[in-house]
Design an enzyme around this catalytic site. Structure first.
Site, mmCIF file in Angstrom:
data_model
loop_
_atom_site.group_PDB
_atom_site.id
_atom_site.type_symbol
_atom_site.label_atom_id
_atom_site.label_comp_id
_atom_site.label_asym_id
_atom_site.label_seq_id
_atom_site.Cartn_x
_atom_site.Cartn_y
_atom_site.Cartn_z
ATOM 1 N N ASN A 56 11.421 -19.061 -104.283
ATOM 2 C CA ASN A 56 11.340 -17.999 -103.265
ATOM 3 C C ASN A 56 11.325 -18.620 -101.873
ATOM 4 O OD1 ASN A 56 10.892 -16.555 -105.587
ATOM 5 N ND2 ASN A 56 8.707 -16.321 -105.266
ATOM 6 N N ASP A 57 10.430 -19.584 -101.686
ATOM 7 C CA ASP A 57 10.369 -20.238 -100.379
ATOM 8 C C ASP A 57 11.507 -21.232 -100.200
ATOM 9 O OD1 ASP A 57 8.272 -19.121 -98.847
ATOM 10 O OD2 ASP A 57 6.829 -19.987 -100.250
ATOM 11 N N ARG B 296 12.387 -14.384 -96.010
ATOM 12 C CA ARG B 296 12.365 -13.604 -97.258
ATOM 13 C C ARG B 296 11.704 -12.238 -97.090
ATOM 14 N NH1 ARG B 296 7.889 -17.120 -100.826
ATOM 15 N NH2 ARG B 296 7.186 -15.213 -101.813
ATOM 16 N N CYS C 132 8.901 -21.933 -110.894
ATOM 17 C CA CYS C 132 7.973 -20.795 -110.941
ATOM 18 C C CYS C 132 8.353 -19.687 -109.964
ATOM 19 C CB CYS C 132 6.538 -21.246 -110.697
ATOM 20 S SG CYS C 132 6.270 -21.877 -109.037
ATOM 21 N N ARG D 254 -2.536 -22.842 -108.594
ATOM 22 C CA ARG D 254 -2.079 -23.308 -107.293
ATOM 23 C C ARG D 254 -3.210 -23.130 -106.290
ATOM 24 N NH1 ARG D 254 2.760 -20.187 -104.535
ATOM 25 N NH2 ARG D 254 1.215 -18.604 -104.101
ATOM 26 N N ARG E 59 -1.584 -17.690 -108.725
ATOM 27 C CA ARG E 59 -1.687 -17.654 -107.261
ATOM 28 C C ARG E 59 -3.149 -17.398 -106.896
ATOM 29 N NH1 ARG E 59 3.630 -14.952 -107.994
ATOM 30 N NH2 ARG E 59 5.121 -15.896 -106.558
ATOM 31 N N GLU F 186 9.047 -26.580 -102.675
ATOM 32 C CA GLU F 186 9.526 -25.315 -102.094
ATOM 33 C C GLU F 186 9.974 -25.483 -100.649
ATOM 34 O OE1 GLU F 186 6.433 -22.323 -102.218
ATOM 35 O OE2 GLU F 186 4.872 -23.768 -101.772
ATOM 36 N N HIS G 166 -3.713 0.243 -104.770
ATOM 37 C CA HIS G 166 -4.345 0.393 -106.083
ATOM 38 C C HIS G 166 -3.431 1.123 -107.061
ATOM 39 C CE1 HIS G 166 -8.075 -1.124 -104.579
ATOM 40 N NE2 HIS G 166 -8.013 -0.306 -103.553
HETATM 41 C C1 PEP Z 1 7.787 -19.559 -104.338
HETATM 42 O O1 PEP Z 1 7.786 -19.775 -103.124
HETATM 43 O O2 PEP Z 1 8.827 -19.561 -105.028
HETATM 44 C C2 PEP Z 1 6.533 -19.273 -105.057
HETATM 45 C C3 PEP Z 1 6.486 -19.222 -106.365
HETATM 46 O O3 PEP Z 1 5.408 -19.027 -104.321
HETATM 47 P P1 PEP Z 1 5.120 -17.680 -103.509
HETATM 48 O O4 PEP Z 1 6.134 -16.664 -103.957
HETATM 49 O O5 PEP Z 1 3.718 -17.313 -103.850
HETATM 50 O O6 PEP Z 1 5.291 -18.134 -102.106
HETATM 51 MG MG MG Z 2 5.945 -20.211 -102.072
#
Ligand code: PEP
Ligand code: MG
Length: 539
Positions: free
Chosen positions: A449-450, A460, A497, A328, A292, A426, A187
């Site tokens: 990211n993925d 990651r 994204c 999403r 998300r 991704e 929090h």
């Molecule tokens: C990603 O994988 O780049 C993504 C935007 O989704 P998350 O970070 O929620 O896995």
């Molecule tokens: Mg992702």
């Protein structure tokens, strides 16, 4: 002295250190003659505590918004929990002891039980149980609330801060939060982001630093105690630079995301809860590029109902007033565990049973979300995208389910709007199939990211691999390029994204590739706009 922890929000704060004054909660076990009198004292105190929480809810609602205020509603409900109340009564009656002791013992037992659970969310509830129990004990013993022992703004140090403690704080006195415990999703972290002040966790500060000068470097996760003149000067300069940057960026509000040669790009923001919309609007994003939706599931003790979800999606769509909102569908599993899904523990969860894989097997859960999304689409401009896609068949199956949902809504005469449908790109598999996938959907949103973790085979979540995680790796950049080209060939627009979208050293590269949209965290929107406006594609 320099202490390194983890930053949960960036920025620099310079000021006196103050240790949060916890109220004294030493509870003594005392034998009583009249147990029933103690039970009644407990019930009275519980009602007073609930009234206090109702007041805190109203206060938080005004200061930090509904999503953050909700915790006080939850606390009120927890106080009425039958198991909790029965446990207190039992201890008083069976042991013939005072109400203070019975409440404190119940609080300890229950919080230990929560802390031992595997689920991170439930673990975090241990603090809530302690918090409500302390409140009732305070009412019973007439103790005063804790706080900050200063009348000038300070860097606040605390073991951990419970929601009821942070909301009681005079926010104008807090330059930064620094806690020993806590997590990125605690929090305190949420509050720091909302207040836009730096915050650190995992800082094991010494107890004898009250009143000393400190510097919080929220960019690298560092607390400096008793800095020398040179360090102070360096950080004052950094603070001034940050303030100047922020001021300059403010001037970009209302301006277009256009390069010097006139190329335009959509610049949207990523959010994780309904209340984040405030920041999206404040930073002048053109829409929401990634909502998300998992937070609805993570915050809930059971599957969120269609109505609960509909309300959340509709609120976001309405607040964005006709701007695009890309939601999403559920992306749980891996690091985001939800107890009531009863997912098995996996050896390799990042490559495990997650996201769309769960939804395509738990069609009931999936359809509930889709119904809520399509219903909400009537009230704004909603697009829907699906995470972790690896095949054309998955997308075809998803589209069939969507058609079934739309048919059901038609049969029930429930209205819905035009919904653009897209997928997250991704996984390397999705990249390799972009030509085929583009024919199935309206858009691609690249989750870097993925995509980076799967392409480079680098977890990651594993800090030991930080040095290997090269977000500018040519393999990833080539994949982005390929996705854009194939997307366009098949008539789909393409956005990014993942975090890489906010990397301003790559803005020009993305523009040259022909990326149509970038979606970044709200606080990065103006910085990226600034970068876009400096690019000249004629050169
Ligand atoms: C990603 O994988 O780049 C993504 C935007 O989704 P998350 O970070 O929620 O896995
Ligand atoms: Mg992702």
């Amino acid at each position: 002295m320099e202490l390194v922890g983890k930053s949960v929000f960036g920025g620099v704060a310079i000021g006196k250190l103050a240790i949060y004054q916890k109220q004294d909660n030493q509870v003594k076990r005392e034998k009583v003659e009249d147990a029933e009198k103690e039970v009644k004292r407990f019930y009275d105190a519980k009602e007073t505590a609930k009234a206090q929480l109702a007041g805190l809810y109203e206060k938080a609602l005004k200061e930090v918004g509904e999503a953050n205020a909700m915790v006080f509603e939850v606390h009120q409900m927890m106080l009425d929990d039958l198991d909790y109340v029965e446990s207190v009564e039992n201890i008083i009656r069976s042991q013939g002891v005072n109400a203070e002791y019975a409440v404190a013992a119940t609080g300890d037992n229950f919080s230990e039980m929560f802390a031992a659970m595997d689920d991170e969310y439930m673990k975090a509830r241990a603090a809530d149980i302690k918090d409500i129990s302390n409140r009732v004990v305070d009412v019973l013993s007439g103790a005063a609330q804790g706080g900050i022992n200063s009348d000038e703004p300070v860097i606040l140090l605390a073991e951990d801060l419970a929601p009821s403690e942070t909301v009681m704080l005079d926010k104008s006195l807090v330059l930064s939060f620094v806690t020993k415990l806590g997590s990125t999703n605690s929090h305190t972290a949420i509050l720091a982001r909302t207040m836009n002040i730096p915050a650190l966790i995992g800082i094991n500060y010494p107890e004898d630093v009250e009143g000393h000068l400190g510097i919080v470097d929220g960019f690298v996760g560092k607390l400096i105690i008793d800095p020398d003149e040179e360090t102070i000067a360096k950080y004052r300069k950094k603070q001034e630079e940050e303030a100047e940057k922020a001021r300059l960026l403010q001037e970009l509000k209302g301006k277009e995301n256009v390069t010097l040669d006139g190329t335009k790009i959509n610049l949207y923001a990523n959010i994780g809860s309904v209340s984040d919309v405030v920041e999206v609007l404040k930073n002048d994003a053109g829409g929401i590029g990634l909502f998300r939706s998992e937070f609805l599931y993570l915050e809930s003790k059971d599957y969120p109902t269609e109505e609960e979800q509909f309300k959340a999606y509709r609120t976001v769509a309405e607040n964005m007033a006709g701007k695009k909102v890309i939601i999403r569908t559920l992306d749980i599993g891996a690091d985001k565990q939800v107890d009531y899904f009863n997912l098995k523990k996996e050896d390799n969860p990042a490559m495990g049973y997650r996201a769309i894989r769960i939804c395509l097997e738990r069609v009931d859960v999936f359809k509930t979300q889709l119904r809520a999304l399509w219903r909400a689409s009537y009230y704004g401009k909603i697009s829907v995208m699906f995470p972790m896609i690896i095949s054309v068949d998955e997308v075809k199956r998803i589209k069939e389910i969507v058609e079934e949902v739309k048919q059901e809504l038609d049969d029930q005469s429930i209205p819905y709007g035009e919904v653009e449908v897209g997928i997250m790109v991704e996984t390397p598999a999705a990249v390799m199939l972009t030509e085929e996938l583009a024919k199935e959907v309206d858009f691609f949103s690249i989750g870097t990211n993925d995509l980076t973790q799967y392409t480079l085979a680098i977890d990651r979540q594993n800090p030991a691999l930080d040095n290997f995680y090269d977000s500018h790796h040519p393999a990833v950049l080539k994949m982005i390029q390929m996705t854009v080209e194939n997307g366009h060939k098949g008539g789909a627009w393409v956005g990014i994204c993942g975090e890489l979208g906010a990397d301003t050293t790559l803005t020009e590269t993305f523009l040259r590739m022909g990326v149509d949209e970038l979606s970044v965290s709200p606080s990065r929107v103006l910085a990226v706009r600034d970068a876009i406006r400096k690019v000249d594609l004629r050169k």
